[in-house]
Enzyme design. Structure first.
Site, PDB file in Angstrom:
ATOM      1  N   LYS A 176     139.959 -65.197  61.980  1.00 24.97           N
ATOM      2  CA  LYS A 176     139.519 -66.253  62.881  1.00 24.97           C
ATOM      3  C   LYS A 176     139.454 -65.646  64.284  1.00 24.97           C
ATOM      4  O   LYS A 176     140.480 -65.376  64.904  1.00 24.97           O
ATOM      5  CB  LYS A 176     140.514 -67.434  62.887  1.00 24.97           C
ATOM      6  N   GLY A 229     147.568 -62.780  71.105  1.00 20.92           N
ATOM      7  CA  GLY A 229     147.225 -63.899  71.976  1.00 20.92           C
ATOM      8  C   GLY A 229     148.426 -64.305  72.803  1.00 20.92           C
ATOM      9  O   GLY A 229     149.339 -63.496  73.033  1.00 20.92           O
ATOM     10  N   GLU A 251     151.400 -59.807  68.642  1.00 26.05           N
ATOM     11  CA  GLU A 251     151.193 -59.035  69.870  1.00 26.05           C
ATOM     12  C   GLU A 251     150.866 -60.059  70.949  1.00 26.05           C
ATOM     13  O   GLU A 251     149.766 -60.597  70.988  1.00 26.05           O
ATOM     14  CB  GLU A 251     150.047 -58.037  69.629  1.00 26.05           C
ATOM     15  N   CYS A 285     146.675 -57.553  78.181  1.00 23.85           N
ATOM     16  CA  CYS A 285     148.119 -57.830  78.058  1.00 23.85           C
ATOM     17  C   CYS A 285     148.963 -56.676  78.569  1.00 23.85           C
ATOM     18  O   CYS A 285     150.137 -56.859  78.852  1.00 23.85           O
ATOM     19  CB  CYS A 285     148.465 -58.173  76.618  1.00 23.85           C
ATOM     20  N   GLU A 386     152.613 -64.408  83.475  1.00 23.61           N
ATOM     21  CA  GLU A 386     151.516 -63.472  83.207  1.00 23.61           C
ATOM     22  C   GLU A 386     150.302 -63.884  84.054  1.00 23.61           C
ATOM     23  O   GLU A 386     149.978 -65.068  84.135  1.00 23.61           O
ATOM     24  CB  GLU A 386     151.173 -63.523  81.709  1.00 23.61           C
TER      25      GLU A 386
HETATM   26  N1  LIG Z   1     148.296 -60.703  74.423  1.00 22.63           N
HETATM   27  C1  LIG Z   1     147.062 -60.828  74.770  1.00 22.63           C
HETATM   28  O1  LIG Z   1     146.337 -59.899  74.678  1.00 22.63           O
HETATM   29  C2  LIG Z   1     146.520 -62.115  75.203  1.00 22.63           C
HETATM   30  C3  LIG Z   1     147.216 -62.944  76.023  1.00 22.63           C
HETATM   31  N2  LIG Z   1     146.670 -64.095  76.417  1.00 22.63           N
HETATM   32  C4  LIG Z   1     147.420 -64.953  77.355  1.00 22.63           C
HETATM   33  O2  LIG Z   1     147.241 -66.277  76.967  1.00 22.63           O
HETATM   34  C5  LIG Z   1     146.644 -67.037  78.018  1.00 22.63           C
HETATM   35  C6  LIG Z   1     145.764 -68.076  77.416  1.00 22.63           C
HETATM   36  O3  LIG Z   1     144.664 -67.483  76.716  1.00 22.63           O
HETATM   37  P1  LIG Z   1     144.092 -68.169  75.411  1.00 22.63           P
HETATM   38  O4  LIG Z   1     142.764 -67.715  75.075  1.00 22.63           O
HETATM   39  O5  LIG Z   1     144.219 -69.638  75.583  1.00 22.63           O
HETATM   40  O6  LIG Z   1     145.079 -67.579  74.305  1.00 22.63           O
HETATM   41  P2  LIG Z   1     145.469 -68.243  72.937  1.00 22.63           P
HETATM   42  O7  LIG Z   1     146.768 -67.693  72.507  1.00 22.63           O
HETATM   43  O8  LIG Z   1     145.315 -69.698  73.026  1.00 22.63           O
HETATM   44  O9  LIG Z   1     144.305 -67.729  71.960  1.00 22.63           O
HETATM   45  C7  LIG Z   1     144.366 -66.571  71.176  1.00 22.63           C
HETATM   46  C8  LIG Z   1     143.846 -66.865  69.774  1.00 22.63           C
HETATM   47  O10 LIG Z   1     144.667 -67.846  69.165  1.00 22.63           O
HETATM   48  C9  LIG Z   1     143.874 -68.947  68.726  1.00 22.63           C
HETATM   49  N3  LIG Z   1     144.653 -70.175  68.774  1.00 22.63           N
HETATM   50  C10 LIG Z   1     144.817 -71.033  69.814  1.00 22.63           C
HETATM   51  N4  LIG Z   1     145.602 -72.067  69.432  1.00 22.63           N
HETATM   52  C11 LIG Z   1     145.938 -71.851  68.135  1.00 22.63           C
HETATM   53  C12 LIG Z   1     146.717 -72.558  67.174  1.00 22.63           C
HETATM   54  N5  LIG Z   1     147.342 -73.686  67.481  1.00 22.63           N
HETATM   55  N6  LIG Z   1     146.819 -72.047  65.930  1.00 22.63           N
HETATM   56  C13 LIG Z   1     146.197 -70.897  65.599  1.00 22.63           C
HETATM   57  N7  LIG Z   1     145.452 -70.173  66.464  1.00 22.63           N
HETATM   58  C14 LIG Z   1     145.327 -70.643  67.712  1.00 22.63           C
HETATM   59  C15 LIG Z   1     142.690 -68.919  69.658  1.00 22.63           C
HETATM   60  O11 LIG Z   1     141.633 -69.652  69.075  1.00 22.63           O
HETATM   61  P3  LIG Z   1     140.574 -70.461  69.972  1.00 22.63           P
HETATM   62  O12 LIG Z   1     140.012 -69.489  70.932  1.00 22.63           O
HETATM   63  O13 LIG Z   1     139.597 -70.916  68.959  1.00 22.63           O
HETATM   64  O14 LIG Z   1     141.342 -71.559  70.601  1.00 22.63           O
HETATM   65  C16 LIG Z   1     142.431 -67.428  69.742  1.00 22.63           C
HETATM   66  O15 LIG Z   1     141.768 -67.005  68.570  1.00 22.63           O
HETATM   67  C17 LIG Z   1     145.940 -65.999  78.856  1.00 22.63           C
HETATM   68  O16 LIG Z   1     145.737 -66.435  80.164  1.00 22.63           O
HETATM   69  C18 LIG Z   1     146.904 -64.863  78.768  1.00 22.63           C
HETATM   70  O17 LIG Z   1     147.951 -65.083  79.673  1.00 22.63           O
HETATM   71  C19 LIG Z   1     145.434 -64.476  75.976  1.00 22.63           C
HETATM   72  C20 LIG Z   1     144.692 -63.693  75.165  1.00 22.63           C
HETATM   73  C21 LIG Z   1     145.178 -62.412  74.748  1.00 22.63           C
HETATM   74  O1  LIG Z   2     145.201 -57.040  75.916  1.00 23.21           O
HETATM   75  C1  LIG Z   2     145.405 -56.857  74.732  1.00 23.21           C
HETATM   76  O2  LIG Z   2     145.556 -57.799  73.952  1.00 23.21           O
HETATM   77  C2  LIG Z   2     145.408 -55.529  74.090  1.00 23.21           C
HETATM   78  C3  LIG Z   2     145.047 -54.363  74.955  1.00 23.21           C
HETATM   79  C4  LIG Z   2     144.274 -53.442  74.120  1.00 23.21           C
HETATM   80  C5  LIG Z   2     144.371 -52.029  74.515  1.00 23.21           C
HETATM   81  O3  LIG Z   2     144.823 -51.695  75.592  1.00 23.21           O
HETATM   82  O4  LIG Z   2     143.952 -51.238  73.694  1.00 23.21           O
END
Ligand SMILES: NC(=O)C1=CN([C@@H]2O[C@H](COP(=O)(O)OP(=O)(O)OC[C@H]3O[C@@H](n4cnc5c(N)ncnc54)[C@H](OP(=O)(O)O)[C@@H]3O)[C@@H](O)[C@H]2O)C=CC1
Ligand SMILES: O=C(O)CCCC(=O)O
Length: 483
Positions: A176, A229, A251, A285, A386
């Site tokens: 997904k 996420g 992660e 991240c 963050e």
């Molecule tokens: N570690 C990382 O790399 C990341 C960190 N973040 C952090 O998170 C903040 C918010 O970003 P955001 O895009 O909202 O991140 P999310 O954690 O909401 O989204 C990441 C993934 O999880 C999915 N998701 C969201 N809600 C659910 C749920 N209840 N059950 C299962 N899957 C779910 C999203 O789907 P959908 O898009 O369809 O809602 C997307 O595919 C950012 O500002 C940042 O701080 C965000 C992205 C990556």
């Molecule tokens: O932001 C992330 O979720 C991963 C970083 C990916 C990378 O540095 O390879």
């Protein structure tokens, strides 16, 4: 709309077929704010179909001779390289990052497929000393169906680094992707189809993230969840998976400290900081989010940094001269503005930037000025939250003990960085930082060969490297008694 966007499939891919749906959702280009596509939204039955297809495909895929299974991965790597320009354009249009970064990400994904194909051939079992009439063995076996949920910030890289080791180790997958960036995922699935990956081995569903997440976590057929996420969603998926006791890799968020010690090579530190901070406009991240600078070199660092930040060209990522694209959504701008206002209200100094960019040149996109905040301290939200955007907060320090304590004062524990020359100082920093990754005089910490992942609320499990593929296998102990 460009041809690359028009031509990519917008439907689900289940059991080797493109499947349309009753409902389609608008997709926005963050550089223009305009709708660029309508994306299929799966219903409950379609999600179950995808899980069932992956389940049915598992035994035959797992049983393939290794050289045949890994050949599919090598073929996918070749196709990713061949189609890198198209995939990069799709990614930049739906996500915003510069076209150069998009291309590098696609190429890194090809590398991930190659590396995991090779590593699958080295998933050696073990023999343990045993009594003479026994043999103790460990065999690594694939876990089964993997549910992968990926974010928007690396629309291609997060998919390839999950699917490549999963498939290489003999698992099948239901993906997904983020609803903000499904087209990059769909374009990769088109290449899976072109590589004639057996039906059901890789399936993709878009739709309500909550419903799909619940279907994956509650399914008895899904044996592992891999998620990248935000921390709150990672925790929710962890809790949801308790009942079916799934193997998991999470992660999650990060809030990387970046220490510039008094003896650091300042030019190298500033260069490293610029590269790591403005990669994908700070929406990473592992982006440096708290910049700790020794007070004796602060003025010098700030001067060099300000010149470089002010020289960054913000714009549509499709333009070759763009360094920094838009943010992903309107709410990302709101979050950054809130952090800046909170910090300046509490005494931080706005050195440069701080505002949204508007006007014809910015075409209703989600553009924000690269920003530096000085005199940041622990009373401010930005110290703990963050950022995920183009903001550099500067915090000064005096002693090594003080900076290590401040750097570790975070619920997150993903990446950390330090620039210093003295070897004892380097050793102290590297061993004291409570983070899954430490870059010393170096910001490139993400490679197919090296483990990527965090501690604390940044999650657990490792991606990439020989440890990454092990996340997709179980260790089976076989005790044979010779009669
Ligand atoms: N570690 C990382 O790399 C990341 C960190 N973040 C952090 O998170 C903040 C918010 O970003 P955001 O895009 O909202 O991140 P999310 O954690 O909401 O989204 C990441 C993934 O999880 C999915 N998701 C969201 N809600 C659910 C749920 N209840 N059950 C299962 N899957 C779910 C999203 O789907 P959908 O898009 O369809 O809602 C997307 O595919 C950012 O500002 C940042 O701080 C965000 C992205 C990556
Ligand atoms: O932001 C992330 O979720 C991963 C970083 C990916 C990378 O540095 O390879």
């Amino acid at each position: 709309m460009t041809e690359s966007i028009n031509n990519v499939h917008k439907d689900l891919f289940i059991n080797g077929e493109w499947i349309n749906t009753a409902d389609y959702k608008d997709l926005i280009n963050p550089a223009t704010g305009k709708v660029i596509a309508k994306i299929a939204q799966a219903d409950e039955t379609q999600v179950e179909d995808a899980i069932q297809a992956a389940y049915d495909a598992f035994q035959p895929w797992k049983s393939l001779e290794l050289k045949d299974r890994t050949q599919y991965l090598h073929n996918i790597a070749d196709l990713l390289e061949e189609h890198a320009d198209r995939l990069a354009e799709i990614m930049t249009i739906e996500q915003g990052k510069s076209i150069k970064e998009s291309k590098l990400e696609v190429i890194a994904g090809a590398e991930s497929f190659r590396w995991n194909a090779e590593e699958a051939r080295r998933l050696y079992g073990e023999t343990i000393p045993a009594p003479n009439d026994h043999k103790y063995e460990i065999a690594y076996e694939p876990v089964g169906v993997v549910g992968a949920i990926t974010p928007w910030n690396f629309p291609s890289g997060m998919i390839t680094r999950k699917i490549a080791p999963a498939l290489a180790a003999g698992n099948t997958v239901v993906l997904k992707p983020s609803s903000d960036t499904p087209l990059s995922a769909l374009a990769i699935f088109e290449l899976f189809e072109q590589a004639e990956l057996p039906k059901g081995v890789a399936n993709i569903v878009m739709g309500s993230s909550k419903e799909i997440g619940e279907a994956m976590t509650s399914s008895k057929l899904v044996k592992k969840i891999t998620f990248t996420g935000s921390t709150p969603i990672g925790k929710a998926l962890y809790a949801q998976s308790a009942d079916t006791l799934k193997k998991m890799s999470l992660e999650l968020g990060g809030h990387a400290p970046f220490i510039i010690n008094a003896d650091a090579d300042i030019d190298a530190a500033v260069e490293g900081l610029m590269a790591a901070k403005f990669r994908n406009n700070g929406q990473v991240c592992i982006a440096p989010n708290r910049i700790f600078v020794h007070k004796s070199i602060k003025d010098n660092v700030l001067k060099q940094l300000t010149e470089k930040v002010e020289a960054l060209k913000v714009g549509n990522g499709l333009n070759e001269d763009t360094n920094v694209g838009p943010l992903i959504r309107e709410d990302a701008i709101d979050k950054i503005k809130k952090q800046i206002i909170n910090a300046t209200d509490k005494g931080a100094t706005l050195v440069t930037g701080g505002h949204r960019l508007t006007g014809d040149e910015y075409d209703n996109g989600f553009f924000f000025q690269p920003t530096i905040l000085d005199n940041v301290n622990r009373t401010m939200d930005i110290f703990y939250e963050e950022t995920f955007g183009p903001v550099i907060p500067i915090i000064t320090f005096d002693t090594l003990e003080e900076v290590i304590e401040m750097a570790n004062d975070s619920e997150f524990g993903l990446a950390s960085y330090a620039y210093a020359k003295d070897s004892k100082t380097i050793q102290t920093i590297a061993t004291s930082l409570e983070y899954g990754m430490v870059g010393i005089n170096e910001v490139a910490i993400s490679n197919p060969e090296t483990p990527f992942g965090g501690v604390k609320h940044s999650g657990f499990g490792r991606e990439n490297s020989h440890l990454g593929i092990k996340e997709y296998v179980t260790a089976k102990f076989i005790n044979t008694k010779f009669l």
